[in-house]
Enzyme design. Structure first.
Site, PDB file in Angstrom:
ATOM      1  N   ASN A 163       0.841  -1.184   0.000  1.00  0.00           N
ATOM      2  CA  ASN A 163       0.000   0.000   0.000  1.00  0.00           C
ATOM      3  C   ASN A 163       0.882   1.241   0.000  1.00  0.00           C
ATOM      4  O   ASN A 163       1.728   1.394  -0.884  1.00  0.00           O
ATOM      5  CB  ASN A 163      -1.081  -0.026   1.082  1.00  0.00           C
ATOM      6  CG  ASN A 163      -0.609  -0.227   2.506  1.00  0.00           C
ATOM      7  OD1 ASN A 163      -0.138  -1.306   2.862  1.00  0.00           O
ATOM      8  ND2 ASN A 163      -0.762   0.785   3.345  1.00  0.00           N
ATOM      9  N   ASP A 164       0.727   2.159   0.912  1.00  0.00           N
ATOM     10  CA  ASP A 164       1.272   3.507   0.821  1.00  0.00           C
ATOM     11  C   ASP A 164       2.745   3.583   0.409  1.00  0.00           C
ATOM     12  O   ASP A 164       3.593   2.888   0.977  1.00  0.00           O
ATOM     13  CB  ASP A 164       1.178   4.213   2.182  1.00  0.00           C
ATOM     14  CG  ASP A 164      -0.191   4.159   2.802  1.00  0.00           C
ATOM     15  OD1 ASP A 164      -1.044   3.421   2.296  1.00  0.00           O
ATOM     16  OD2 ASP A 164      -0.405   4.850   3.804  1.00  0.00           O
ATOM     17  N   PRO A 165       3.068   4.486  -0.535  1.00  0.00           N
ATOM     18  CA  PRO A 165       4.476   4.847  -0.737  1.00  0.00           C
ATOM     19  C   PRO A 165       4.951   5.635   0.478  1.00  0.00           C
ATOM     20  O   PRO A 165       4.220   6.485   0.996  1.00  0.00           O
ATOM     21  CB  PRO A 165       4.443   5.720  -2.000  1.00  0.00           C
ATOM     22  CG  PRO A 165       3.065   6.289  -2.026  1.00  0.00           C
ATOM     23  CD  PRO A 165       2.170   5.262  -1.408  1.00  0.00           C
ATOM     24  N   SER A 172       2.975   4.404   8.025  1.00  0.00           N
ATOM     25  CA  SER A 172       3.518   5.351   7.047  1.00  0.00           C
ATOM     26  C   SER A 172       4.252   6.543   7.661  1.00  0.00           C
ATOM     27  O   SER A 172       4.049   6.897   8.816  1.00  0.00           O
ATOM     28  CB  SER A 172       2.399   5.866   6.148  1.00  0.00           C
ATOM     29  OG  SER A 172       1.943   4.847   5.302  1.00  0.00           O
TER      30      SER A 172
END
Length: 583
Positions: free
Chosen positions: A65-67, A126
């Site tokens: 998922n998230d960068p 994140s």
């Protein structure tokens, strides 16, 4: 930060949205960071190749998922990202790490950060990277750690173990973590995703952390003299009522004079600032352009920026948890975003062995109007182009289409400029649509519904006889004495697979463009299960995830079409097959 919702709730009134999502959590809406104990550690036995991308970033298997923390350091681009090394659904999250010299071809390294300490035992979520200046600049990562089973969130840091290692393979989490702990005024279970830090005129560093209080989204501001001891400011940098939890905030300056990027700490004349937030409730990202009052440490959106759900989006499709960074090597700001799967429930991702991709990195800058951002795929992507084909001055009358042959339509890059000789046939915008979102209007006036000026555009990932296709198109309306341009990427007919689990939305956004020259341009990046489209030079962007059953591999086709009464001319169309990237 979590699963994207797969059902369209965006048109519901605010109070109903809160009721549905917060209190009932039904209609297929997944709970925040839902842990599927029976699935999260089910390693892929095999990886299904169908629908896997050729040049978008994704690991060989499992969930992403998230960068996280993208940066450029000593000639190398670093991309960290949330990754499950044990399965194809969310869980067991680590900071995976890949490096590149061109933003397109990547080499995988060992995970940089993973749960191992008391301050992140239950999760490493994140965050961002900041390059600390000095004789030898040093990168530092800020990330959210989960400290207990109650989902208590704190902000931690990590530093490279060896700065002489060109790839920064190993990272250390010092024992003086956590750096920031929520005080009594903060919901400690909704307190995450620290931003890249910026240095103020007073010599103090500043960061934002996303949160919420009584449905009011908040960008909580912290300051530090030494990057180690952080103090919460008296007021958030910015808040907005009825927007819910703010995830993955991003805050950066943009120039009013040119398209070059600016360092996050830049403080000079002729700039604006952008505040972007990912809204947990709608699963879309919103941003405003405004003024940063450095004396009061407050951000004020311009009166041309709507501060809420009907505001500007970075992308009007399947795009979330984005992060930008300043690239000093080419003086640009780069945007990364995550596009999750929308084909099935988690068990289906387990069967195929993978889930999630990263969108193509984009250069991002302020439009000359000062009202919105413009985005465009990084120039390095052109190195993958091959087998160019062209169309010139091709007229399309009502109901006509032309096939683009000579490329691989399932893995392609297409740029086209459409022109028209008149605006006389533009259809009136129905006043009953005023309260609808653009994607609702697209669902009503789809690519098969004849209009005046439009719909016209591309039929991507199409089967030969149009049993399935994903149209990306424009439609022009008239509102009193002005024109309103709708851009759609409609997945409703993208596959013959009939499943109530599958999310096939009519994504859409309006394009703020002057039609004086009677032209509209479109670029689409087509890659097996993703279509990223850029309208009017990148003013409106839409990413769709689609899963054709017939239009796969060499059975895919690409057409340009016109279903409006006004004749359209394809002034220029340039299309390329795209080589596979290294990932």
């Amino acid at each position: 930060m979590e699963f994207l919702r797969k059902f369209s709730l965006w048109s519901l009134p605010v109070f109903l949205m809160f009721f549905v999502v917060v209190f009932t959590n039904n209609n297929g809406v997944n709970a925040s960071h839902e842990v599927l104990m029976e699935l999260q550690s089910s390693s892929a036995v095999s990886v299904r190749k169908i629908h896997r991308t050729g040049y978008h970033f994704q690991p060989p298997k499992h969930w992403i998922n998230d960068p996280n923390g993208p940066m450029y350091y000593n000639g190398v681009y670093h991309l960290f990202y949330q990754y499950n090394p044990k399965g194809a659904v969310w869980g067991n999250i680590v900071w995976a790490h890949s490096v590149s010299t061109d933003l397109i071809n990547w080499a995988r390294l060992e995970p940089a950060i993973y749960p191992s300490k008391v301050f992140d035992k239950y999760g490493t979520w994140s965050g961002s990277a900041t390059i600390l200046p000095g004789k030898k600049p040093k990168p530092i990562i800020l990330y959210t750690g989960i400290v207990d089973a109650k989902n208590t969130q704190v902000q931690n840091y990590a530093i490279p173990a060896n700065l002489s290692d060109p790839f920064l393979r190993k990272w250390i989490k010092p024992d003086n973590n956590p750096l920031i702990v929520a005080d009594k005024s903060i919901n400690k279970t909704q307190f995450r995703d620290p931003t890249t830090a910026w240095l103020g005129r007073d010599g103090h560093w500043r960061i934002l952390v996303g949160s919420v209080r009584k449905h009011r989204g908040k960008a909580i501001l912290y300051r530090s003299k030494d990057f180690m001891k952080w103090t919460k400011a008296q007021h958030p940098l910015h808040t907005s009522a009825n927007t819910g939890n703010w995830e993955c905030p991003d805050f950066f300056p943009v120039s009013l004079e040119h398209s070059n990027g600016l360092d996050t700490s830049f403080d000079g004349d002729n700039i604006k600032h952008v505040l972007k937030v990912s809204l947990d409730l709608t699963r879309f990202e919103y941003y405003t352009v405004g003024t940063y009052d450095t004396k009061k440490d407050r951000y004020i959106p311009d009166n041309t920026s709507i501060d809420g759900w009907k505001g500007l989006r970075l992308d009007y499709g399947n795009f979330y948890a984005s992060k930008t960074f300043y690239d000093p090597s080419k003086n640009r700001r780069i945007l990364w975003g995550w596009a999750n799967e929308s084909d099935a429930f988690p068990i289906d991702d387990v069967k195929k062995g993978w889930a999630g991709i990263q969108a193509i990195p984009r250069k991002i800058w302020l439009d000359p109007s000062g009202k919105q951002l413009v985005q465009w795929p990084v120039e390095e992507l052109k190195t993958l182009r091959k087998n160019e084909v062209q169309l010139r001055n091709q007229k399309l009358n009502k109901g006509e289409k032309v096939e683009v042959k000579g490329i691989t339509p399932a893995q392609a890059d297409v740029e086209v400029t459409f022109s028209f000789s008149s605006l006389d046939n533009v259809e009136e915008f129905d006043s009953s649509w005023d309260d609808l979102y653009a994607q609702d209007v697209c669902a009503i006036r789809g690519s098969n519904v004849q209009g005046g000026l439009g719909p016209f555009g591309l039929l991507t990932l199409s089967s030969e006889n149009l049993e399935e296709y994903t149209p990306v198109f424009f439609r022009v309306f008239k509102v009193q004495d002005k024109y309103k341009v709708l851009m759609c990427s409609d997945a409703s007919r993208s596959t013959l697979k009939d499943s109530k689990k599958m999310y096939k939305p009519s994504f859409a956004g309006y394009v703020d463009v002057d039609l004086t020259d009677k032209k509209l341009s479109l670029r689409s990046l087509i890659d097996h299960s993703v279509v990223e489209s850029f309208g009017a030079g990148g003013k409106t962007c839409i990413t769709s995830r689609v899963y054709p059953t017939l239009a796969i591999h060499d059975k895919a086709h690409l057409f340009a079409f016109n279903n409006g009464t006004e004749t359209i001319t394809i002034e220029t169309l340039d299309a390329w097959s795209m080589a596979k990237s290294k990932r």
